[in-house]
Write a protein that holds these residues in place. Structure first.
Motif, mmCIF file in Angstrom:
data_model
loop_
_atom_site.group_PDB
_atom_site.id
_atom_site.type_symbol
_atom_site.label_atom_id
_atom_site.label_comp_id
_atom_site.label_asym_id
_atom_site.label_seq_id
_atom_site.Cartn_x
_atom_site.Cartn_y
_atom_site.Cartn_z
ATOM 1 N N THR A 377 48.663 48.906 39.267
ATOM 2 C CA THR A 377 48.529 47.465 39.095
ATOM 3 C C THR A 377 47.124 47.067 39.514
ATOM 4 N N LEU A 378 46.449 46.314 38.648
ATOM 5 C CA LEU A 378 45.081 45.888 38.951
ATOM 6 C C LEU A 378 44.991 44.380 38.801
ATOM 7 N N VAL A 379 44.229 43.774 39.688
ATOM 8 C CA VAL A 379 43.993 42.338 39.588
ATOM 9 C C VAL A 379 42.504 42.125 39.357
ATOM 10 N N PHE A 380 42.184 41.527 38.206
ATOM 11 C CA PHE A 380 40.797 41.234 37.854
ATOM 12 C C PHE A 380 40.548 39.735 38.019
ATOM 13 N N GLY A 381 39.310 39.373 38.381
ATOM 14 C CA GLY A 381 38.999 37.960 38.542
ATOM 15 C C GLY A 381 37.618 37.607 38.033
ATOM 16 N N ALA A 382 37.469 36.381 37.577
ATOM 17 C CA ALA A 382 36.163 35.889 37.129
ATOM 18 C C ALA A 382 35.260 35.567 38.315
#
Lengths: 385, 147
Positions: A377-382
């Motif tokens: 599970t990966l969480v990407f953010g701007a």
């Protein structure tokens, strides 16, 4: 703990062509994607000091690309291998082993039947080969899907509501030029498609495609020097349970611990909550995996995932846009879809997606490996916090 | 391994199980019509697949024992086009089977109609064996009361 946003994706690309790409090997697709990612980041092999590729002997591929890394990884856990590799790369950068990592993937799943590729979980004498493969006939559609009937039985999910997931994914794919299947479909059409492994029909199975993909990740303090806006990695999780060729080793198949472990780690390390998630990818190898992902990640309660999708919450116009490329069912699925899954999350955060969701600040991406033995599970953010 | 044995291995169908020294007692059991799995002498847990270490407590004080062969049907699919190896004319089941002793394993339900009407979840099953050339493989069938 690695702070949220300590690293960022600064290069990301698919192979120039995806879908049916005749006369290109798995390695050829990987090299094409690597070249595209380096171009996207405005760098060359000389700027890369960390390398991972998964399906090829690591030195075979690094040599061809002219990369001489001081750190390398080749974790292979099935379709989410490149998600595990990204997680490892982040740790390596944070530890100071290297500064800039190229993660490469290519799989000619359709046209050359994986020419030049390694990493076979079904190798002779392996546990999966001895105890699972003969019974499943080596067929993912008959084996990976084994929990489906139990789920339908326990939670009363009808065939129609199960089929609805394929309809919403297709509804996304209609507007995606690179998607393989773009004609709108219906529940009736899904249920009329040929039976593959009862209760699983063809339209409930992923495509078989050719594609490559590549990512370049570096530390956040370097990320501003690249041409594209950074896509920060806010948090990660990963877990293994069971064996590579069957869900038989998952201790509670309807409430799998490995999904919970991976999801909880991603939420904890990123500091986000479920309501922060603007865009979601859950690797759809088969129609049921988004259901199990939604539940295991805690977006809905156990038993509610199928109904949640059938009610349209993840479809265009829904409150939780999911698998907006069309996913493995309609966009492309090579055999290992984890890289393509991440690339759609990254396009969404960059604002470059064909089906762009407005203002994606946080995108969560969840993938699987084996016939249900690994997930990440990966969480990407701007924005970095 | 002699070169002749190596050649035989190379020519085997990729789905035919290839035992290792660690799993050989299980396969020997299959050849004798016995379901032989592991039990840990330290924590008493039964486990599968065979391995020289207990997956629950990490003890290497483990043994093979003859399991009851009793099981229930946890879930399944019905594969429409089985590989030629199975030699069956039509669809066949791929199943998750829960042994009375606890472990879940991948198997096939044979000696009965391969239909949802016959294959009922939680139905009692018993171990049975079927041969592929020189390799004998564990399958399950409905218990005698149901046949």
């Amino acid at each position: 703990m690695i702070p949220p946003g300590a690293t960022a994706i600064v290069g990301a690309a698919e192979s120039t062509e995806i879908g049916t790409v005749p006369d290109v090997s798995s390695a050829g697709l990987a090299i094409d994607a690597a070249a595209n990612a380096m171009r996207d980041a405005g760098i060359t092999a000389a700027d890369i000091d960390g390398f991972t590729c998964g399906y090829f002997p690591v030195a075979d591929m690094s040599r061809q690309l002219g990369i001489f890394p001081s750190w390398a990884d080749n974790t292979v856990v099935g379709g989410c291998s490149w998600m595990f590799q990204l997680r490892n790369a982040i740790a390596a950068i944070h530890a100071g082993y290297c500064s800039t990592v190229l993660i490469v993937y290519g799989e000619s799943g359709k046209s050359t039947r994986r020419l030049g590729q390694s990493g076979d979980a079904g190798q002779r004498g392996g546990i999966g080969q001895q105890f699972d493969m003969l019974h499943g006939g080596g067929q993912a559609a008959a084996t990976f899907t084994l929990p489906v009937l139990r789920y339908q039985h326990e939670y009363g999910l009808s065939d129609e509501d199960l089929a609805a997931g394929a309809v919403s994914q297709r509804a996304w794919a209609v507007d995606v030029p690179r998607a393989t299947l773009r004609e709108p479909t219906s529940v009736d059409e899904v249920l009329d498609s040929p039976m593959v492994a009862w209760p699983i029909r063809r339209a409930m199975c992923c495509l078989v495609s050719d594609a490559g993909g590549a990512l370049i990740v570096t530390s956040a303090d370097r990320a501003a020097d690249y041409p594209k806006p950074p896509v920060y990695v806010l948090g990660t999780g990963g877990a293994l349970e069971g064996g590579p060729m069957s869900p038989a080793g998952v201790r509670e198949p309807l409430r799998p611990e490995f999904i919970r472990t991976s999801g909880e780690a991603a939420f904890a390390s990123s500091g986000i909550t479920h309501s922060d998630v603007d865009h979601l990818m859950i690797y759809d190898a088969f129609i049921h995996t988004p259901i199990f992902g939604l539940e295991g990640l805690g977006f809905v309660d156990y038993g509610e995932g199928g109904h949640f999708i059938a009610e349209g919450h993840t479809a265009p116009g829904g409150k939780l846009p999911m698998n907006t490329s069309g996913g493995g069912l309609s966009y492309a699925h090579t055999g290992a879809y984890g890289m393509l899954c991440m690339l759609e999350s990254i396009r969404q955060v960059r604002g470059e997606a064909a089906n762009q969701v407005p203002d994606v600040d946080v995108a969560l991406c969840h993938g699987w490996g084996g016939y249900w033995s690994a997930c990440a599970t990966l969480v990407f953010g701007a924005n970095a916090p | 391994m002699t070169s002749r044995q190596a050649k035989t291995l190379d020519m085997a169908h990729p789905l035919i199980p290839v035992p290792t020294p660690e799993t050989q007692p299980y396969w020997d059991g299959c050849n004798q019509g016995i379901l032989r799995i592991n039990r840990c002498n330290a924590c008493n847990d039964a486990y599968f697949p065979p391995a020289p270490i207990c997956p629950h407590c990490s003890s290497t004080d483990v043994k093979f024992f003859d399991a009851s062969g009793e099981a229930t049907l946890y879930s399944y699919t019905i594969q429409q086009k089985p590989p030629d190896l199975w030699g069956t004319q039509g669809p066949r089941s791929v199943a998750l089977v829960k042994l009375l002793e606890g472990p879940m394993l991948t198997s096939s339900i044979i000696n009965c109609e391969q239909t949802p009407e016959t294959l009922r979840l939680d139905m009692p099953l018993q171990a049975t064996f079927t041969s592929f050339g020189e390799t004998t493989v564990l399958c399950f069938e409905p218990t005698e009361e149901q046949q």
